[in-house]
Design a protein around this motif. Sequence first.
Motif, PDB file in Angstrom:
ATOM      1  N   VAL A 137       0.831  -1.201   0.000  1.00 51.67           N
ATOM      2  CA  VAL A 137       0.000   0.000   0.000  1.00 51.67           C
ATOM      3  C   VAL A 137       0.868   1.254   0.000  1.00 51.67           C
ATOM      4  N   HIS A 138       0.591   2.145  -0.931  1.00 55.31           N
ATOM      5  CA  HIS A 138       1.249   3.452  -1.007  1.00 55.31           C
ATOM      6  C   HIS A 138       0.175   4.533  -1.037  1.00 55.31           C
ATOM      7  N   ALA A 139       0.594   5.779  -1.062  1.00 53.90           N
ATOM      8  CA  ALA A 139      -0.361   6.889  -1.027  1.00 53.90           C
ATOM      9  C   ALA A 139      -1.274   6.905  -2.248  1.00 53.90           C
ATOM     10  N   ARG A 140      -0.734   6.616  -3.437  1.00 51.41           N
ATOM     11  CA  ARG A 140      -1.534   6.725  -4.662  1.00 51.41           C
ATOM     12  C   ARG A 140      -1.880   5.396  -5.312  1.00 51.41           C
ATOM     13  N   THR A 141      -1.103   4.363  -5.043  1.00 53.37           N
ATOM     14  CA  THR A 141      -1.368   3.063  -5.657  1.00 53.37           C
ATOM     15  C   THR A 141      -1.229   1.954  -4.629  1.00 53.37           C
ATOM     16  N   THR A 142      -1.878   0.846  -4.943  1.00 54.78           N
ATOM     17  CA  THR A 142      -1.761  -0.364  -4.131  1.00 54.78           C
ATOM     18  C   THR A 142      -1.505  -1.524  -5.084  1.00 54.78           C
ATOM     19  N   THR A 143      -0.437  -2.262  -4.814  1.00 53.05           N
ATOM     20  CA  THR A 143      -0.154  -3.455  -5.602  1.00 53.05           C
ATOM     21  C   THR A 143      -0.666  -4.647  -4.817  1.00 53.05           C
ATOM     22  N   ALA A 144      -1.513  -5.444  -5.471  1.00 51.26           N
ATOM     23  CA  ALA A 144      -2.149  -6.583  -4.801  1.00 51.26           C
ATOM     24  C   ALA A 144      -1.702  -7.884  -5.440  1.00 51.26           C
ATOM     25  N   TRP A 145      -1.507  -8.893  -4.612  1.00 47.13           N
ATOM     26  CA  TRP A 145      -1.147 -10.237  -5.070  1.00 47.13           C
ATOM     27  C   TRP A 145      -1.899 -11.219  -4.194  1.00 47.13           C
ATOM     28  N   ALA A 146      -2.579 -12.174  -4.816  1.00 47.06           N
ATOM     29  CA  ALA A 146      -3.391 -13.128  -4.051  1.00 47.06           C
ATOM     30  C   ALA A 146      -3.149 -14.541  -4.546  1.00 47.06           C
ATOM     31  N   LEU A 147      -3.276 -15.499  -3.624  1.00 50.40           N
ATOM     32  CA  LEU A 147      -3.089 -16.914  -3.934  1.00 50.40           C
ATOM     33  C   LEU A 147      -4.288 -17.697  -3.427  1.00 50.40           C
ATOM     34  N   ASN A 148      -4.923 -18.428  -4.346  1.00 50.18           N
ATOM     35  CA  ASN A 148      -6.012 -19.331  -3.987  1.00 50.18           C
ATOM     36  C   ASN A 148      -5.350 -20.619  -3.510  1.00 50.18           C
ATOM     37  N   GLY A 149      -5.500 -20.935  -2.231  1.00 51.14           N
ATOM     38  CA  GLY A 149      -4.840 -22.102  -1.654  1.00 51.14           C
ATOM     39  C   GLY A 149      -5.374 -23.429  -2.146  1.00 51.14           C
ATOM     40  N   GLU A 150      -6.587 -23.451  -2.670  1.00 52.73           N
ATOM     41  CA  GLU A 150      -7.173 -24.709  -3.149  1.00 52.73           C
ATOM     42  C   GLU A 150      -6.753 -25.037  -4.578  1.00 52.73           C
ATOM     43  N   ASP A 186      18.190 -11.501  -0.891  1.00 47.40           N
ATOM     44  CA  ASP A 186      17.015 -10.917  -1.552  1.00 47.40           C
ATOM     45  C   ASP A 186      17.201  -9.407  -1.624  1.00 47.40           C
ATOM     46  N   ARG A 187      17.790  -8.949  -2.725  1.00 42.75           N
ATOM     47  CA  ARG A 187      18.100  -7.525  -2.864  1.00 42.75           C
ATOM     48  C   ARG A 187      17.177  -6.812  -3.832  1.00 42.75           C
ATOM     49  N   ILE A 188      16.402  -7.567  -4.591  1.00 40.74           N
ATOM     50  CA  ILE A 188      15.480  -6.952  -5.531  1.00 40.74           C
ATOM     51  C   ILE A 188      14.174  -6.682  -4.799  1.00 40.74           C
ATOM     52  N   LYS A 189      13.827  -5.415  -4.738  1.00 34.24           N
ATOM     53  CA  LYS A 189      12.607  -5.031  -4.012  1.00 34.24           C
ATOM     54  C   LYS A 189      11.666  -4.330  -4.983  1.00 34.24           C
ATOM     55  N   THR A 190      10.528  -4.963  -5.233  1.00 35.89           N
ATOM     56  CA  THR A 190       9.491  -4.343  -6.058  1.00 35.89           C
ATOM     57  C   THR A 190       8.176  -4.443  -5.304  1.00 35.89           C
ATOM     58  N   ASP A 191       7.218  -3.628  -5.704  1.00 34.48           N
ATOM     59  CA  ASP A 191       5.911  -3.651  -5.045  1.00 34.48           C
ATOM     60  C   ASP A 191       5.253  -5.019  -5.174  1.00 34.48           C
ATOM     61  N   LYS A 192       5.351  -5.616  -6.366  1.00 37.89           N
ATOM     62  CA  LYS A 192       4.710  -6.918  -6.593  1.00 37.89           C
ATOM     63  C   LYS A 192       5.359  -8.003  -5.735  1.00 37.89           C
ATOM     64  N   ARG A 193       6.675  -7.983  -5.643  1.00 36.95           N
ATOM     65  CA  ARG A 193       7.359  -8.986  -4.806  1.00 36.95           C
ATOM     66  C   ARG A 193       7.017  -8.806  -3.336  1.00 36.95           C
ATOM     67  N   ASP A 194       6.902  -7.548  -2.905  1.00 40.41           N
ATOM     68  CA  ASP A 194       6.528  -7.285  -1.508  1.00 40.41           C
ATOM     69  C   ASP A 194       5.121  -7.803  -1.212  1.00 40.41           C
ATOM     70  N   ALA A 195       4.178  -7.563  -2.133  1.00 40.41           N
ATOM     71  CA  ALA A 195       2.806  -8.046  -1.948  1.00 40.41           C
ATOM     72  C   ALA A 195       2.774  -9.575  -1.936  1.00 40.41           C
ATOM     73  N   GLN A 196       3.528 -10.188  -2.832  1.00 34.88           N
ATOM     74  CA  GLN A 196       3.588 -11.652  -2.903  1.00 34.88           C
ATOM     75  C   GLN A 196       4.150 -12.222  -1.604  1.00 34.88           C
ATOM     76  N   ARG A 197       5.197 -11.611  -1.108  1.00 37.80           N
ATOM     77  CA  ARG A 197       5.820 -12.084   0.137  1.00 37.80           C
ATOM     78  C   ARG A 197       4.845 -11.984   1.312  1.00 37.80           C
ATOM     79  N   LEU A 198       4.093 -10.884   1.379  1.00 32.99           N
ATOM     80  CA  LEU A 198       3.106 -10.720   2.448  1.00 32.99           C
ATOM     81  C   LEU A 198       2.034 -11.807   2.377  1.00 32.99           C
ATOM     82  N   ALA A 199       1.554 -12.097   1.172  1.00 31.91           N
ATOM     83  CA  ALA A 199       0.509 -13.121   1.012  1.00 31.91           C
ATOM     84  C   ALA A 199       1.023 -14.493   1.449  1.00 31.91           C
TER      85      ALA A 199
END
Length: 198
Positions: free
Chosen positions: A12-25, A90-103
Amino acid sequence: MFSERTSVGLDVHARTTTAWALNGETGEVFSERLDAETHNVLAWVATLPQPAAVAYEAGPTGFVLARALDGIGIRCVVAAPSKMERPAGDRIKTDKRDAQRLAKLLRMDELPVVRVPTPAEEAARDLVRGRDDVRRDLARARNRVSKLLLRQGRVWRGQHPPCSPRPGSRLSAGLTANEVVDLQRKALQRTVAFLGWF
């Protein structure tokens, strides 16, 4: 223990939010770059296979999103970024990777969680922060006036100006700013004292 079907990570940022989701089934992955407006994030999360759980890192955006998700029945975890471990190398930091890691950390129940304060607690924090900001503003205003006077060979002890400044002068403007900030500080202090927070 993680019991929901879908785990969602949001960067989550001030102007954009990058979302990543995983269906566990099914193992299906969903990702999207969203406008940071809360209703847009809620609408996107609602399209995912339910039940879902969401995680994002605590930060300057506050807890509005967590409360809104909880309000529509979706569990939301706010993670403490200072307590999250980074994998070695892990030195590459992108919004998508951060969202994926959180999920993924949410699914494994390995997120260090921050307690979401109540709106009243958050209002108290904001008021106290505002009071502290005004104290710093007052110190800067007093410092500007005293240095201006010192350059003119006068010493100001903070009570009354040692001379009558001519209207529109820099000294007059500095003293006026000082008085305004001092009034703000006193008003905030009275409010804090009245509410009995500190």
